[in-house]
Scaffold this active site. Structure first.
Site, PDB file in Angstrom:
ATOM      1  N   GLY A   1      -9.249   8.179   2.081  1.00 53.48           N
ATOM      2  CA  GLY A   1      -8.835   9.578   2.047  1.00 53.48           C
ATOM      3  C   GLY A   1      -9.953  10.568   1.802  1.00 53.48           C
ATOM      4  O   GLY A   1      -9.937  11.684   2.338  1.00 53.48           O
TER       5      GLY A   1
ATOM      6  N   SER B   1       0.821  -1.206   0.000  1.00 57.66           N
ATOM      7  CA  SER B   1       0.000   0.000   0.000  1.00 57.66           C
ATOM      8  C   SER B   1       0.860   1.262   0.000  1.00 57.66           C
ATOM      9  O   SER B   1       0.335   2.368   0.126  1.00 57.66           O
ATOM     10  CB  SER B   1      -0.883  -0.002   1.247  1.00 57.66           C
ATOM     11  OG  SER B   1      -0.093  -0.331   2.369  1.00 57.66           O
TER      12      SER B   1
ATOM     13  N   VAL C   1      -6.238  11.569  -6.243  1.00 54.35           N
ATOM     14  CA  VAL C   1      -5.341  11.953  -5.151  1.00 54.35           C
ATOM     15  C   VAL C   1      -6.112  11.802  -3.845  1.00 54.35           C
ATOM     16  O   VAL C   1      -7.234  12.297  -3.725  1.00 54.35           O
ATOM     17  CB  VAL C   1      -4.841  13.405  -5.328  1.00 54.35           C
ATOM     18  CG1 VAL C   1      -4.056  13.863  -4.107  1.00 54.35           C
ATOM     19  CG2 VAL C   1      -3.980  13.519  -6.585  1.00 54.35           C
ATOM     20  N   GLY C   2      -5.514  11.124  -2.894  1.00 56.97           N
ATOM     21  CA  GLY C   2      -6.163  10.939  -1.594  1.00 56.97           C
ATOM     22  C   GLY C   2      -5.778  12.039  -0.624  1.00 56.97           C
ATOM     23  O   GLY C   2      -5.295  13.108  -1.012  1.00 56.97           O
ATOM     24  N   ASP C   3      -5.992  11.761   0.647  1.00 55.51           N
ATOM     25  CA  ASP C   3      -5.698  12.753   1.688  1.00 55.51           C
ATOM     26  C   ASP C   3      -4.214  12.831   2.048  1.00 55.51           C
ATOM     27  O   ASP C   3      -3.746  13.850   2.551  1.00 55.51           O
ATOM     28  CB  ASP C   3      -6.482  12.415   2.964  1.00 55.51           C
ATOM     29  CG  ASP C   3      -6.092  11.026   3.501  1.00 55.51           C
ATOM     30  OD1 ASP C   3      -5.899  10.099   2.686  1.00 55.51           O
ATOM     31  OD2 ASP C   3      -5.975  10.884   4.727  1.00 55.51           O
TER      32      ASP C   3
ATOM     33  N   THR D   1      -4.785   7.715   8.311  1.00 55.16           N
ATOM     34  CA  THR D   1      -4.790   6.598   7.369  1.00 55.16           C
ATOM     35  C   THR D   1      -6.230   6.161   7.179  1.00 55.16           C
ATOM     36  O   THR D   1      -7.050   6.300   8.079  1.00 55.16           O
ATOM     37  CB  THR D   1      -3.932   5.427   7.914  1.00 55.16           C
ATOM     38  OG1 THR D   1      -4.015   4.333   7.000  1.00 55.16           O
ATOM     39  CG2 THR D   1      -4.385   4.961   9.282  1.00 55.16           C
TER      40      THR D   1
ATOM     41  N   THR E   1      -1.857   3.281   4.742  1.00 51.36           N
ATOM     42  CA  THR E   1      -0.812   4.292   4.564  1.00 51.36           C
ATOM     43  C   THR E   1       0.121   4.314   5.760  1.00 51.36           C
ATOM     44  O   THR E   1      -0.322   4.037   6.870  1.00 51.36           O
ATOM     45  CB  THR E   1      -1.502   5.667   4.443  1.00 51.36           C
ATOM     46  OG1 THR E   1      -2.148   5.693   3.193  1.00 51.36           O
ATOM     47  CG2 THR E   1      -0.562   6.820   4.565  1.00 51.36           C
TER      48      THR E   1
HETATM   49  C1  SD4 Z   1      -5.700   7.335   0.541  1.00 45.99           C
HETATM   50  N1  SD4 Z   1      -5.429   7.609   2.899  1.00 45.99           N
HETATM   51  O1  SD4 Z   1      -5.123   7.387  -0.518  1.00 45.99           O
HETATM   52  C2  SD4 Z   1      -4.939   6.906   1.750  1.00 45.99           C
HETATM   53  C3  SD4 Z   1      -5.002   5.439   1.878  1.00 45.99           C
HETATM   54  C4  SD4 Z   1      -4.762   4.941   3.250  1.00 45.99           C
HETATM   55  O2  SD4 Z   1      -4.886   3.357   4.849  1.00 45.99           O
HETATM   56  O3  SD4 Z   1      -4.401   5.583   4.136  1.00 45.99           O
HETATM   57  N2  SD4 Z   1      -5.009   3.786   3.578  1.00 45.99           N
HETATM   58  O4  SD4 Z   1      -6.907   7.564   0.657  1.00 45.99           O
END
Ligand code: SD4
Length: 311
Positions: A229, A77, A204-206, A226, A175
């Site tokens: 996002g 991941s 794009v995530g957080d 995590t 993450t």
């Molecule tokens: C996202 N927050 O791209 C990330 C993925 C993640 O645990 O944290 N997964 O949304």
């Protein structure tokens, strides 16, 4: 899928990390203090401690924590070996904040560069822009000596082919977010991810979004998250947690309040997971999670795996 893997990793970590269930919140006046998401945070913080032992600072530590996960092909991941997007391409997001200088840097949807956190650090240190995305981020990385490589491992490709054959894909994710306070009391935060697997190309995530997946104000403290996002972006979760700490909430209270806000906002939506770690400038720390969560905690060089404070 990712839940099983977490359990597997947690099991194998017994020898290196003492498991404890009592520290949803705590305080330490011992430094350095670091927190990192998920069981793989234990290995990451061990590497970060080595950097601190050699005289590194909080920024060096959070970068090393992220690099350790990025380089591990078993961590599917983050970085090299991360699961790809819908088109079978690994796109990476990462960001870093240095509390001492107040600078920050971020890259998003970047391809073919193994260590996005180090590119984000270069962006931060160049001190001209904060966000670089896609091909622009990659060309910046190449210009600064990063090597271009294929990040899709045979195992991730196999997983991708299996997902493609299914009606319903498994959007696995995990993450690594790291908060650190070094022996001088300086703080930093990093976050790095391959994002939600099978995401739309360019999503794009957080994790690279300052204020959503991570935030740090050295006058108060920091937060990093995590999980899915989109749920953190729509609430500016990391920023909100830091602002609540500024108003006097403990790290645990602030994290819980924002996770409750996220849960309320998403009532009726399918189950999702989201978790935040928070560290205040006086060494008090806390967390809150929707869904399963565990994290690594390191105080004065001793690293343990802790159960999350699940709402
Ligand atoms: C996202 N927050 O791209 C990330 C993925 C993640 O645990 O944290 N997964 O949304």
């Amino acid at each position: 899928m990712h839940v099983d893997r977490r359990h597997f990793i947690a099991g194998t970590l017994g020898a290196v990390a003492a498991q404890s269930t009592m520290t949803a919140q705590g305080a330490s006046n011992k430094k350095p203090i670091m927190l990192a998401t998920w069981p793989f945070g234990v290995t990451a913080l061990t590497a970060a401690n080595e950097v601190l032992d050699k005289g590194g600072n909080a920024v060096d530590a959070v970068e090393q924590s992220a690099i350790t996960a990025e380089n591990d092909p078993e961590t599917t991941s983050v970085g090299y070996g991360g699961y790809p997007n819908e088109n079978g391409v690994v796109q990476l997001d990462a960001a870093i904040i240095d509390g001492k200088s107040g600078q920050m840097g971020s890259v998003a949807a970047m391809e073919n560069i193994r260590n996005p956190i180090s590119v984000a650090r270069k962006v931060m240190e160049a001190n001209r822009h904060i966000y670089l995305v896609g091909d622009g981020a990659k060309s910046f990385a190449l210009k600064h000596g990063f090597k271009e490589e294929n990040l899709l491992t045979p195992q991730a490709l196999e997983w991708y082919i299996a997902q493609k054959a299914k009606q319903k894909v498994d959007p696995g994710h995990d993450t690594i977010g790291t908060l650190a306070m070094d022996k001088n009391g300086d703080m930093a935060v990093s976050c790095t991810t391959s994002g939600v697997a099978m995401k739309w190309a360019g999503r794009v995530g957080d994790s690279p979004i300052i204020g959503a997946g991570l935030y740090l104000d050295p006058e108060v403290g920091g937060a990093v998250g995590t999980g899915v996002g989109e749920r953190a972006i729509e609430t500016c979760a990391a920023f909100a947690i830091v602002e609540l700490m500024r108003q006097g909430r403990t790290p645990k209270e602030a994290s819980e309040e924002i996770m409750k806000r996220v849960a309320k906002r998403n009532e009726g939506k399918p189950p999702f997971s989201l978790a935040f770690l928070a560290l205040r400038k006086d060494g008090e720390y806390g967390n809150a999670a929707i869904g399963s969560f565990s994290y690594a905690l390191s105080i004065a060089g001793k690293t343990t795996l802790e159960q999350g404070n699940i709402l």
